[in-house]
Design a protein around this motif. Structure first.
Motif, mmCIF file in Angstrom:
data_model
loop_
_atom_site.group_PDB
_atom_site.id
_atom_site.type_symbol
_atom_site.label_atom_id
_atom_site.label_comp_id
_atom_site.label_asym_id
_atom_site.label_seq_id
_atom_site.Cartn_x
_atom_site.Cartn_y
_atom_site.Cartn_z
ATOM 1 N N ALA A 50 7.959 18.278 7.334
ATOM 2 C CA ALA A 50 7.175 17.517 6.351
ATOM 3 C C ALA A 50 5.691 17.569 6.730
ATOM 4 N N PRO A 51 4.782 17.612 5.746
ATOM 5 C CA PRO A 51 5.026 17.575 4.298
ATOM 6 C C PRO A 51 5.051 18.967 3.669
ATOM 7 N N MET A 52 5.231 20.020 4.485
ATOM 8 C CA MET A 52 5.150 21.382 3.965
ATOM 9 C C MET A 52 6.409 21.763 3.191
ATOM 10 N N GLY A 53 7.575 21.527 3.801
ATOM 11 C CA GLY A 53 8.848 21.805 3.148
ATOM 12 C C GLY A 53 9.938 21.048 3.883
ATOM 13 N N TYR A 54 10.583 20.080 3.221
ATOM 14 C CA TYR A 54 11.571 19.245 3.903
ATOM 15 C C TYR A 54 12.509 18.611 2.870
ATOM 16 N N ARG A 55 13.579 17.999 3.352
ATOM 17 C CA ARG A 55 14.522 17.326 2.450
ATOM 18 C C ARG A 55 14.150 15.853 2.317
ATOM 19 N N ASP A 56 14.028 15.397 1.078
ATOM 20 C CA ASP A 56 13.710 13.992 0.851
ATOM 21 C C ASP A 56 14.971 13.144 0.980
ATOM 22 N N SER A 57 14.876 11.863 0.660
ATOM 23 C CA SER A 57 16.003 10.941 0.851
ATOM 24 C C SER A 57 17.223 11.306 0.009
ATOM 25 N N SER A 58 16.993 12.066 -1.060
ATOM 26 C CA SER A 58 18.123 12.480 -1.908
ATOM 27 C C SER A 58 18.645 13.862 -1.535
ATOM 28 N N GLY A 59 18.052 14.459 -0.511
ATOM 29 C CA GLY A 59 18.520 15.767 -0.061
ATOM 30 C C GLY A 59 17.849 16.942 -0.734
ATOM 31 N N ILE A 61 14.887 19.610 -1.451
ATOM 32 C CA ILE A 61 13.802 20.212 -0.689
ATOM 33 C C ILE A 61 12.502 20.076 -1.467
ATOM 34 N N VAL A 62 11.527 19.406 -0.862
ATOM 35 C CA VAL A 62 10.241 19.139 -1.505
ATOM 36 C C VAL A 62 9.119 19.446 -0.509
ATOM 37 N N PHE A 64 4.513 20.384 0.085
ATOM 38 C CA PHE A 64 3.316 21.100 -0.350
ATOM 39 C C PHE A 64 3.610 22.578 -0.575
ATOM 40 N N ASP A 65 4.250 23.232 0.399
ATOM 41 C CA ASP A 65 4.565 24.651 0.254
ATOM 42 C C ASP A 65 5.554 24.908 -0.875
ATOM 43 N N ILE A 66 6.437 23.950 -1.105
ATOM 44 C CA ILE A 66 7.423 24.089 -2.184
ATOM 45 C C ILE A 66 6.715 24.092 -3.539
ATOM 46 N N ASP A 67 5.803 23.143 -3.730
ATOM 47 C CA ASP A 67 5.052 23.083 -4.991
ATOM 48 C C ASP A 67 4.182 24.323 -5.168
ATOM 49 N N LEU A 68 3.592 24.775 -4.072
ATOM 50 C CA LEU A 68 2.736 25.960 -4.127
ATOM 51 C C LEU A 68 3.564 27.196 -4.512
ATOM 52 N N ALA A 69 4.720 27.338 -3.876
ATOM 53 C CA ALA A 69 5.595 28.482 -4.171
ATOM 54 C C ALA A 69 6.100 28.441 -5.610
ATOM 55 N N ASN A 70 6.490 27.267 -6.069
ATOM 56 C CA ASN A 70 6.984 27.148 -7.440
ATOM 57 C C ASN A 70 5.902 27.511 -8.459
ATOM 58 N N GLU A 71 4.657 27.136 -8.186
ATOM 59 C CA GLU A 71 3.556 27.470 -9.097
ATOM 60 C C GLU A 71 3.330 28.978 -9.123
ATOM 61 N N ILE A 72 3.369 29.600 -7.957
ATOM 62 C CA ILE A 72 3.190 31.054 -7.912
ATOM 63 C C ILE A 72 4.383 31.756 -8.548
ATOM 64 N N GLY A 73 5.576 31.223 -8.322
ATOM 65 C CA GLY A 73 6.767 31.795 -8.953
ATOM 66 C C GLY A 73 6.680 31.751 -10.470
ATOM 67 N N TYR A 260 -2.752 19.979 -3.523
ATOM 68 C CA TYR A 260 -3.234 19.486 -2.232
ATOM 69 C C TYR A 260 -3.385 17.960 -2.252
ATOM 70 N N ASP A 261 -4.006 17.440 -3.303
ATOM 71 C CA ASP A 261 -4.245 16.001 -3.404
ATOM 72 C C ASP A 261 -2.937 15.212 -3.481
ATOM 73 N N LYS A 262 -1.915 15.832 -4.029
ATOM 74 C CA LYS A 262 -0.612 15.163 -4.135
ATOM 75 C C LYS A 262 -0.023 14.905 -2.751
ATOM 76 N N TRP A 263 -0.221 15.834 -1.824
ATOM 77 C CA TRP A 263 0.438 15.747 -0.515
ATOM 78 C C TRP A 263 -0.466 15.281 0.611
ATOM 79 N N PHE A 264 -1.763 15.447 0.445
ATOM 80 C CA PHE A 264 -2.698 15.055 1.505
ATOM 81 C C PHE A 264 -3.725 14.086 0.944
ATOM 82 N N GLU A 265 -3.430 12.811 1.048
ATOM 83 C CA GLU A 265 -4.307 11.782 0.475
ATOM 84 C C GLU A 265 -5.605 11.652 1.254
ATOM 85 N N GLU A 266 -5.521 11.841 2.584
ATOM 86 C CA GLU A 266 -6.703 11.642 3.429
ATOM 87 C C GLU A 266 -7.350 12.963 3.743
#
Length: 266
Positions: A50-59, A61-62, A64-73, A260-266
């Protein structure tokens, strides 16, 4: 009889060479057309990073890298399939054809350049040193005779090993205690089994933010600056070009900043 046996052995030898040659050609072939044909890119990742690619509480995979890859895909008109792998075997999985890219906070290093091709870098990072808040450790010099932990086969280990002051020799037993995941590394520190840990800054600061019940402290000194990029097979020039072009596009049109802003607030 000897002549017949010699012919059989020679024939088997030639067959072996031919099969070996075919395998080598297959490994060196650019896989772009095959990937576009099936419409899927298999992305290997450590699903605890986390926060690059990991399983959330529901299992799911979410990250920053996941969102980036999905956008490029979406822009390449292919789907990304996210596949958890043993991070210590990531280059083996890639070059063996089990995955198409390594994309999970994957740091560019000279050693890795010998095994894979890298996309353009897309995120800066550093290897930080974390201790518990009340630890007497203030700087690198204070790591002498202390137990230090990091993730197995990670860039954190590489960075410590490459330190110009060769500080690892001063560690307890002259080594880094290594664990399969960064969760294990943080648990080791929280339990007191290790006295300091070295982790990627992106992961470390996110983890501390999510686990505020434990008070951590980041040292001012670190083990160097680095960059994240996508790892590809050296033969996959067309796939690298496509990923590089789309990375440039999403940075230019502002999509990268939104992710980026979604995953890195600071």
């Amino acid at each position: 009889m000897k002549n017949k046996l010699l012919k059989v052995i020679t024939g088997l030898g030639l067959l072996g060479l031919a099969l070996s040659g075919c395998g080598e050609d297959s490994r060196e072939k650019d896989s772009y057309e095959a990937i576009m044909g099936k419409g899927e890119i298999i992305m290997g990742l450590d699903d605890t990073f986390a926060p690059m690619g990991y399983r959330d509480s529901s299992g799911e995979i979410v990250g920053f890298d996941i969102d980036l890859a999905n956008e490029i895909g979406k822009r390449m008109e292919v789907n990304f399939k996210f596949q958890s792998i043993d991070w210590a075997l990531k280059e083996t999985e890639l070059n063996g054809g089990n995955i198409d890219v390594i994309w999970n906070g994957y740091t560019i290093t000279e050693e890795r350049k010998e095994k894979v091709s890298f996309s353009s870098p897309y995120l800066d990072n550093s290897q930080i040193i974390i201790v518990l808040k009340d630890s007497p450790i203030k700087n690198k010099a204070d790591l002498k005779d202390k137990t230090i932990a990091a993730q197995q086969s990670s860039s954190a280990v590489d960075a410590v090993m490459a330190d110009e002051e060769n500080v690892i020799e001063s560690f307890n037993n002259g080594e880094i205690v290594q664990y399969p995941s960064n969760n294990d590394v943080f648990n080791d520190l929280a339990s007191g089994r290790s006295e300091a840990i070295v982790v990627d800054e992106t992961l470390g600061r996110y983890y501390m933010k999510q686990n505020k019940e434990i008070e951590y402290r980041v040292l001012d000194e670190n083990f160097g600056q680095e960059e994240y990029a996508v790892g590809l097979r050296k033969s996959d020039d067309k796939l690298k070009q496509a990923i590089d072009e789309n990375l440039a596009d999403i940075k230019e049109d502002g999509t990268y900043d939104k992710i980026y802003d979604k995953w890195f607030e600071e």
